[in-house]
Scaffold this motif. Structure first.
Motif, mmCIF file in Angstrom:
data_model
loop_
_atom_site.group_PDB
_atom_site.id
_atom_site.type_symbol
_atom_site.label_atom_id
_atom_site.label_comp_id
_atom_site.label_asym_id
_atom_site.label_seq_id
_atom_site.Cartn_x
_atom_site.Cartn_y
_atom_site.Cartn_z
ATOM 1 N N VAL A 130 1.026 -0.972 -0.242
ATOM 2 C CA VAL A 130 -0.087 -0.068 0.647
ATOM 3 C C VAL A 130 0.619 1.442 0.002
ATOM 4 O O VAL A 130 1.616 1.617 0.939
ATOM 5 C CB VAL A 130 -1.313 0.390 1.175
ATOM 6 C CG1 VAL A 130 -2.031 1.173 1.003
ATOM 7 C CG2 VAL A 130 -1.736 -1.324 1.230
ATOM 8 N N GLY A 131 0.957 1.709 -0.981
ATOM 9 C CA GLY A 131 1.659 2.429 -1.286
ATOM 10 C C GLY A 131 3.507 2.882 -2.218
ATOM 11 O O GLY A 131 3.691 1.156 -2.318
ATOM 12 N N ALA A 132 3.185 3.813 -3.315
ATOM 13 C CA ALA A 132 4.139 2.774 -3.946
ATOM 14 C C ALA A 132 5.347 4.168 -4.024
ATOM 15 O O ALA A 132 6.099 3.979 -5.035
ATOM 16 C CB ALA A 132 3.748 3.409 -5.489
ATOM 17 N N GLY A 133 5.706 4.758 -3.063
ATOM 18 C CA GLY A 133 6.142 5.537 -2.622
ATOM 19 C C GLY A 133 7.708 5.129 -2.129
ATOM 20 O O GLY A 133 7.852 4.243 -2.563
ATOM 21 N N GLU A 134 8.522 5.860 -1.458
ATOM 22 C CA GLU A 134 9.655 5.852 -1.135
ATOM 23 C C GLU A 134 10.294 5.144 -0.647
ATOM 24 O O GLU A 134 10.941 4.003 -0.145
ATOM 25 C CB GLU A 134 10.539 7.080 -0.832
ATOM 26 C CG GLU A 134 11.010 8.205 -1.682
ATOM 27 C CD GLU A 134 11.848 9.157 -0.946
ATOM 28 O OE1 GLU A 134 11.507 9.695 -0.387
ATOM 29 O OE2 GLU A 134 11.381 10.049 -2.456
ATOM 30 N N ILE A 135 9.080 4.475 0.953
ATOM 31 C CA ILE A 135 9.524 3.265 2.166
ATOM 32 C C ILE A 135 9.318 2.329 1.828
ATOM 33 O O ILE A 135 9.928 0.725 1.618
ATOM 34 C CB ILE A 135 8.520 3.620 2.640
ATOM 35 C CG1 ILE A 135 8.718 2.756 4.064
ATOM 36 C CG2 ILE A 135 7.151 3.577 2.231
ATOM 37 C CD1 ILE A 135 9.809 3.589 5.120
ATOM 38 N N VAL A 181 -1.277 -0.988 -3.969
ATOM 39 C CA VAL A 181 -2.079 0.256 -3.590
ATOM 40 C C VAL A 181 -1.953 1.193 -4.025
ATOM 41 O O VAL A 181 -1.440 2.074 -2.580
ATOM 42 C CB VAL A 181 -3.573 -0.173 -2.721
ATOM 43 C CG1 VAL A 181 -4.388 1.220 -2.553
ATOM 44 C CG2 VAL A 181 -4.106 -1.001 -2.724
ATOM 45 N N PRO A 214 0.794 8.166 3.010
ATOM 46 C CA PRO A 214 0.962 8.869 3.733
ATOM 47 C C PRO A 214 0.128 8.864 5.656
ATOM 48 O O PRO A 214 -0.848 8.382 5.310
ATOM 49 C CB PRO A 214 1.378 10.281 3.219
ATOM 50 C CG PRO A 214 0.289 9.939 2.643
ATOM 51 C CD PRO A 214 0.700 8.377 2.165
ATOM 52 N N GLY A 230 6.689 0.903 11.895
ATOM 53 C CA GLY A 230 7.670 0.525 11.794
ATOM 54 C C GLY A 230 9.025 1.242 11.998
ATOM 55 O O GLY A 230 9.301 1.890 11.647
ATOM 56 N N MET A 283 11.816 0.996 13.970
ATOM 57 C CA MET A 283 12.649 0.118 12.963
ATOM 58 C C MET A 283 14.046 0.173 14.594
ATOM 59 O O MET A 283 14.981 -0.838 14.488
ATOM 60 C CB MET A 283 13.064 -0.143 11.638
ATOM 61 C CG MET A 283 14.430 1.005 11.241
ATOM 62 S SD MET A 283 13.421 2.431 11.174
ATOM 63 C CE MET A 283 14.780 3.574 11.566
ATOM 64 N N LYS A 323 11.547 18.943 0.290
ATOM 65 C CA LYS A 323 10.608 18.447 -0.046
ATOM 66 C C LYS A 323 9.658 19.597 0.780
ATOM 67 O O LYS A 323 9.356 19.600 2.019
ATOM 68 C CB LYS A 323 10.256 17.208 0.216
ATOM 69 C CG LYS A 323 10.072 16.427 -0.780
ATOM 70 C CD LYS A 323 8.903 15.313 -0.022
ATOM 71 C CE LYS A 323 9.574 13.770 -0.558
ATOM 72 N NZ LYS A 323 9.122 12.701 1.060
ATOM 73 N N HIS A 374 11.280 8.855 15.828
ATOM 74 C CA HIS A 374 11.944 7.193 16.047
ATOM 75 C C HIS A 374 12.541 7.406 17.258
ATOM 76 O O HIS A 374 12.781 6.898 18.033
ATOM 77 C CB HIS A 374 12.895 7.132 15.320
ATOM 78 C CG HIS A 374 12.250 6.985 13.943
ATOM 79 N ND1 HIS A 374 11.607 5.603 13.832
ATOM 80 C CD2 HIS A 374 12.563 7.578 12.612
ATOM 81 C CE1 HIS A 374 11.739 5.080 12.234
ATOM 82 N NE2 HIS A 374 11.431 6.258 12.020
HETATM 83 N N1 LIG Z 1 11.029 4.319 9.119
HETATM 84 C C1 LIG Z 1 11.114 4.939 8.771
HETATM 85 O O1 LIG Z 1 12.640 5.250 8.312
HETATM 86 C C2 LIG Z 1 10.863 6.107 7.358
HETATM 87 C C3 LIG Z 1 11.083 6.742 5.965
HETATM 88 C C4 LIG Z 1 11.044 7.122 5.044
HETATM 89 C C5 LIG Z 1 9.222 7.150 5.044
HETATM 90 N N2 LIG Z 1 8.273 6.796 6.244
HETATM 91 C C6 LIG Z 1 7.238 6.590 6.873
HETATM 92 O O2 LIG Z 1 6.791 6.028 5.303
HETATM 93 C C7 LIG Z 1 5.066 6.802 4.619
HETATM 94 C C8 LIG Z 1 5.387 6.773 3.337
HETATM 95 O O3 LIG Z 1 6.137 8.006 2.806
HETATM 96 P P1 LIG Z 1 7.215 7.927 2.117
HETATM 97 O O4 LIG Z 1 8.581 8.780 2.121
HETATM 98 O O5 LIG Z 1 7.110 6.663 1.201
HETATM 99 O O6 LIG Z 1 6.077 9.098 1.110
HETATM 100 P P2 LIG Z 1 5.816 9.121 -0.629
HETATM 101 O O7 LIG Z 1 5.503 11.225 -0.517
HETATM 102 O O8 LIG Z 1 7.340 8.942 -1.045
HETATM 103 O O9 LIG Z 1 4.697 7.936 -0.735
HETATM 104 C C9 LIG Z 1 3.155 7.919 0.071
HETATM 105 C C10 LIG Z 1 2.580 7.046 -1.129
HETATM 106 O O10 LIG Z 1 1.295 6.849 -0.493
HETATM 107 C C11 LIG Z 1 0.484 7.349 -1.893
HETATM 108 N N3 LIG Z 1 -1.010 7.303 -1.077
HETATM 109 C C12 LIG Z 1 -1.235 8.209 -0.552
HETATM 110 N N4 LIG Z 1 -2.550 8.365 -0.315
HETATM 111 C C13 LIG Z 1 -2.786 6.745 -0.723
HETATM 112 C C14 LIG Z 1 -3.958 5.838 0.147
HETATM 113 N N5 LIG Z 1 -5.238 6.200 0.391
HETATM 114 N N6 LIG Z 1 -3.842 5.291 -0.596
HETATM 115 C C15 LIG Z 1 -2.627 4.187 -0.952
HETATM 116 N N7 LIG Z 1 -1.272 5.173 -0.682
HETATM 117 C C16 LIG Z 1 -1.523 6.145 -0.904
HETATM 118 C C17 LIG Z 1 1.295 8.556 -2.800
HETATM 119 O O11 LIG Z 1 0.234 8.749 -3.719
HETATM 120 C C18 LIG Z 1 2.076 8.091 -2.517
HETATM 121 O O12 LIG Z 1 2.244 7.623 -4.065
HETATM 122 C C19 LIG Z 1 5.340 7.595 5.887
HETATM 123 O O13 LIG Z 1 4.835 8.193 6.995
HETATM 124 C C20 LIG Z 1 7.121 7.902 6.352
HETATM 125 O O14 LIG Z 1 7.032 9.037 7.670
HETATM 126 C C21 LIG Z 1 9.390 5.605 7.214
#
Ligand SMILES: NC(=O)c1ccc[n+]([C@@H]2O[C@H](COP(=O)([O-])OP(=O)(O)OC[C@H]3O[C@@H](n4cnc5c(N)ncnc54)[C@H](O)[C@@H]3O)[C@@H](O)[C@H]2O)c1
Length: 377
Positions: A8-13, A42, A95, A152, A154, A191, A210
């Protein structure tokens, strides 16, 4: 035996970033190897989801993704996935505004457990960006549904942190205090949404979370009304930053981040906690340290996010510091590995090896808001 995962989420995490080591899909691939079957991804941003999938399908891990479909919502995924495509684990890397509440659109956890009742959840931190009472309702519901959840945080899984726990246990120590120091290098943090506390939650809720969590891991429950904090705000002379690479005037003044937050609190067990978070360094290298004090002992964890964290120990009867290094540790791998083992062996006690429960993570979220509010007062 295949192991079905819903991302769930195609982003950075979930798919990695140049900014840090996080990348859940990579850890899933190395933990599960040929058994990994990603059944769905998703994300309302379908172009981002498609790009993420394309990358995987063009790589050597393609077999794990051949049956993966991209969905805009959880309900679309629920309509399409059944029988042998039901997910066993959903990795929730959306997010925080989409999670941690029972309000429609902010209720990913409840949507997922309604759609896939047997599915475990691995949820990113912070648990939400909304009011804490919503998180408590989610916690109660997840408990009622007996959903297996890991959050998470970690660092709890890092070998250095576990060695600190071990030293405390072996020596029957009572923690007297914790002291967390997080000095961020801000030059490449560009950002705009991160610099707006309305969208990110601010440096304590989003970033120092953290360290607040580690503090609670060692100090126990915090007496929330005891939290006091001071800040250096963006418009005070010491808060001027010369190496920003974005236009902060695009953010309304009342939403800009404090540059320094200094907080203290009392733990229910009597110990005292302290946190200093600073946005000050140039370049890209952060400076982070976390200390625990007890009778005869000072445990200092240096650079827990780095590739080689160091633990320095002062103990009774030993002159100088005892140094431990942890060059090959990967807590991102360990947190996912732990929940996967707990899913695969539900009766083995593996469930109790999950070190960050949902309810506990809500307490960390609560502490971070208390610090933010105390600083703003
Ligand atoms: N543990 C860590 O060290 C660490 C590192 C990075 C990010 N994170 C956490 O991970 C989460 C996401 O961060 P990120 O950097 O991947 O953000 P990001 O903006 O790169 O990616 C988030 C993705 O989620 C999608 N999204 C938005 N609403 C959604 C929904 N309802 N259902 C599914 N997807 C949806 C967005 O379109 C986006 O592609 C945040 O809570 C962040 O704090 C944790």
């Amino acid at each position: 035996m295949t192991f079905n995962v819903l991302l769930v989420g195609a982003g950075e995490i979930n798919f990695g970033s140049v900014e840090g080591p996080w990348n859940h899909s990579r850890r899933l691939e190395s933990k599960l190897g040929k058994s990994l079957r990603v059944v769905g991804l998703v994300d309302p941003d379908q172009s981002r989801a498609a790009a993420a999938l394309e990358g995987k399908l063009a790589s050597e891990v393609a077999p794990a993704y051949v049956s993966c479909r991209a969905f805009s919502t959880v309900s679309e995924a629920a309509a399409a996935l059944s029988d042998d495509l039901l997910p066993q684990l959903a990795v929730v890397g959306a997010p925080p505004f989409a999670r941690g509440s029972d309000l429609s659109g902010k209720d990913l956890e409840l949507q997922l457990t309604s759609a896939f009742p047997g599915c475990a959840l691995f949820v990113e931190k912070p648990v939400s960006s909304g009011p804490v009472d919503g998180c408590w309702r989610v916690a109660a519901e997840l408990d009622k549904r007996r959903t297996l959840v890991g959050v998470g945080y970690m660092l709890r899984y890092s070998k250095a942190v576990q060695m600190m726990k071990q030293i405390i246990k072996e020596n029957n120590l009572v923690v007297m205090g914790t002291n967390a120091r997080y000095v961020m290098a801000y030059e490449w943090a560009r950002k705009l949404s991160w610099w707006n506390k309305d969208s990110s939650g601010g440096p304590i809720v989003e970033q120092a979370t953290h360290f607040c969590d580690l503090s609670r891991y060692f100090g126990g429950d915090v007496v929330l009304p005891s939290v006091s904090a001071h800040i250096v705000s963006h418009d005070e002379a010491p808060g001027a930053l010369s190496a920003k690479r974005f236009d902060e005037t695009a953010i309304p003044p009342e939403k800009r981040l404090p540059r320094l937050t200094s907080a203290t609190w009392k733990y229910a067990g009597g110990a005292v906690g302290a946190l200093t978070h600073v946005i000050a360094l140039h370049g890209a290298t952060y400076d982070t340290e976390f200390e625990v004090y007890a009778d005869g002992y000072r445990l200092k964890l240096i650079d827990p996010y780095g590739s080689t964290p160091v633990l320095s120990v002062r103990r009774p009867g030993v002159a100088g510091e005892e140094m431990h290094t942890f060059p090959d540790d990967d807590p991102f791998y360990s947190e996912l590995s732990t929940i996967i083992d707990a899913i695969r062996e539900p009766n083995s006690g593996a469930r109790s090896s999950i070190l960050s429960s949902y309810e506990d993570a809500v307490k960390t979220y609560e502490l971070t808001w208390q610090i933010r509010r105390a600083g703003e007062k």
